[in-house]
Design a protein around this motif. Structure first.
Motif: not given
Length: 77
Positions: A32-59
């Protein structure tokens, strides 16, 4: 939905879903590094049909934290 989230996390980090639980955090997953973090964000957004806010990404630092954010977005986790 919790199993769906476990599947996303396990796919991103190359783990089996039984390795994902309430104690799973950035610190407990070596990959779980910064690159994998962004990959995780994108995968969750795609799977659940959502978009995270910047604050949420940091949390997003743990399995529990991700579930909390998804609940706040009114997704049934």
């Amino acid at each position: 939905m919790e199993e769906k989230l476990k599947t996303v996390i396990s796919n991103v980090f190359g783990l089996t879903s039984d390795k994902i639980d309430e104690s799973t955090t950035m610190e407990s997953i070596e990959q779980w590094d910064s690159l994998k973090h962004m990959e995780l964000i994108m995968a969750i957004e795609e799977k659940f049909g959502i978009v995270f806010e910047t604050e949420e990404i940091l949390e997003i630092t743990s399995f529990t934290g991700i579930k909390d954010i998804l609940r706040n977005k009114r997704l049934d986790i």
